[in-house]
Design a protein around this motif. Structure first.
Motif, PDB file in Angstrom:
ATOM      1  N   ALA A  61       3.527  48.921   3.357  1.00  0.00           N
ATOM      2  CA  ALA A  61       3.109  50.223   2.838  1.00  0.00           C
ATOM      3  C   ALA A  61       2.901  50.149   1.332  1.00  0.00           C
ATOM      4  O   ALA A  61       3.460  49.281   0.648  1.00  0.00           O
TER       5      ALA A  61
ATOM      6  N   GLU B  59       3.942  51.170  -2.183  1.00  0.00           N
ATOM      7  CA  GLU B  59       5.257  51.561  -2.685  1.00  0.00           C
ATOM      8  C   GLU B  59       5.165  52.508  -3.874  1.00  0.00           C
ATOM      9  O   GLU B  59       6.196  52.931  -4.398  1.00  0.00           O
TER      10      GLU B  59
ATOM     11  N   LYS C 242       5.379  55.258  -0.965  1.00  0.00           N
ATOM     12  CA  LYS C 242       4.401  55.715   0.015  1.00  0.00           C
ATOM     13  C   LYS C 242       3.885  57.122  -0.302  1.00  0.00           C
ATOM     14  O   LYS C 242       3.844  57.992   0.550  1.00  0.00           O
TER      15      LYS C 242
END
Length: 386
Positions: free
Chosen positions: A179, A181, A259
């Motif tokens: 993902a 960050e 995220k």
């Protein structure tokens, strides 16, 4: 648009470590490079492979990687870069349009200029025809505007400054399920109001979490006992947290903000390439584990018994054992000859042994709790990684 705007002229295996069936395979192709610009694409491809080999953890598993270059001549140079985009930005150097094979376009979702997209379906069809054993596709776009995207096993980046860091970041998404960050979507200074606090379920990506409890943290095995969890908290969830890193640059913990949310989600490192392009820490230890697990799962003999014992091919102990084995097999590694002989024998006896373990859960627990777990733990503490 699409195939009418260019031609696939050939492919070359530029990094060859053996049969594609036994390796993790990159298919690198270009978009917006005309016939006259093919040398520039070849140079860009070489730059990508050089950067990949020099970056952890790819350096540790380089002998398990193959790279193919697919040559595509677009009718026109560059990419589409519209005048208007939802983020209010203007295209650097003015708006452009170009008839290219993969239809590269900035502001691909209409809201953020840096989102550089291509026709990923056509990219996959092209790779299937030229490199049927590919694992991930990398598209290099011949345009100087900063941008990239990742997903669906297709990573895209332009030839702008920081291009190679963008390439690695997008690979994190496309190939390894990582993902973003960073704790914003459009930007910390954009005024966005819908990214304050995350309230959804636990994310599936290995490098972000909604958990702030050390005992259930998904990467708890990498957190030192002296590191507090959570490691940072954001005192004002209406904005990005700008506090300095309270621990070492390489230390793993639970840092607030990830995220696209200021609060409610945590990242494993204060900074890494999945948060900041150009970070001094390319991939943190959590991201490295995820990358190595994916590469070794598709490129080298499985740890049959360990995977059966843990019932999880991505368990940290299984990943560690694969990493130890692969380091022992690297050219020049101490004990490499013995390791190769051991792997050859294990390739024959491992599968039936694994099936036996799978049929006997009590044996699996015994091996995990009394043999493999303690052995890996001891080796970790003494730093014996081969």
């Amino acid at each position: 648009m699409g195939t009418a705007d260019g031609t696939v002229t050939g492919s070359t295996k530029v990094v060859d470590h053996g049969a594609d069936a036994d390796r993790y395979v990159f298919a690198v192709m270009g978009d917006g490079f005309t016939a006259a610009e093919q040398p520039a694409f070849q140079t860009a491809c070489t730059g990508f492979t050089t950067a990949l080999q020099a970056t952890r953890p790819f350096d540790a598993v380089w002998n398990q990687i193959n790279v193919h270059r697919i040559d595509i001549e677009s009718h026109q140079s560059g990419a589409d870069n519209p005048l208007a985009c939802g983020d209010g930005s203007a295209p650097t150097g003015g708006a452009t349009t170009a008839d290219t094979y993969l239809d590269a376009r900035y502001c691909g979702d209409g809201s953020i200029r840096r989102l550089l997209t291509v026709d990923s379906g056509l990219a996959q069809t092209t790779a299937n025809a030229r490199v049927p054993g590919w694992d991930v596709i990398v598209v290099i776009v011949n345009h100087a505007e900063y941008g990239g995207s990742g997903g669906g096993k297709v990573a895209v980046y332009s030839v702008a400054a920081d291009a190679l860091e963008v390439a690695l970041h997008e690979l994190g998404h496309s190939a390894y399920g990582l993902a973003d960050e960073y704790e914003y979507y459009q930007g910390c200074s954009s005024g966005e109001t819908d990214h304050d606090t995350y309230t959804g379920p636990e994310p599936g990506e290995p490098n972000v979490t909604a958990v702030s409890d050390r005992s259930t943290l998904k990467w708890r095995h990498l957190v030192a006992s002296a590191t507090p969890v959570p490691t940072t908290t954001n005192p004002d969830c209406t904005t990005c947290d700008t506090q300095a890193n309270p621990v070492g640059a390489n230390d793993i913990g639970a840092f607030a903000g990830a995220k696209y949310f200021h609060c409610g989600l945590y990242r494993p490192a204060h900074d890494c390439l999945m948060r900041t392009v150009g970070s001094s820490l390319p991939f943190c230890a959590v991201c490295q584990e995820a990358i190595k697990a994916e590469i070794t799962r598709g490129s080298s003999p499985a740890c049959f018994v360990a995977s059966a014992v843990y019932a999880d091919t991505t368990h940290p102990d299984v990943v560690w054992l694969r990493d130890w084995r692969d380091r022992r097999l690297r050219p020049g590694a101490r004990g490499r000859t013995g390791a190769r002989a051991l792997v050859a024998v294990y390739g024959r006896v491992g599968p039936p042994a694994a099936r036996h373990v799978q049929r006997h859960p009590a044996l699996a627990r015994l091996l995990r709790d009394r043999v493999l777990g303690p052995a890996v733990g001891l080796a970790r503490r003494h730093g014996r990684r081969g």
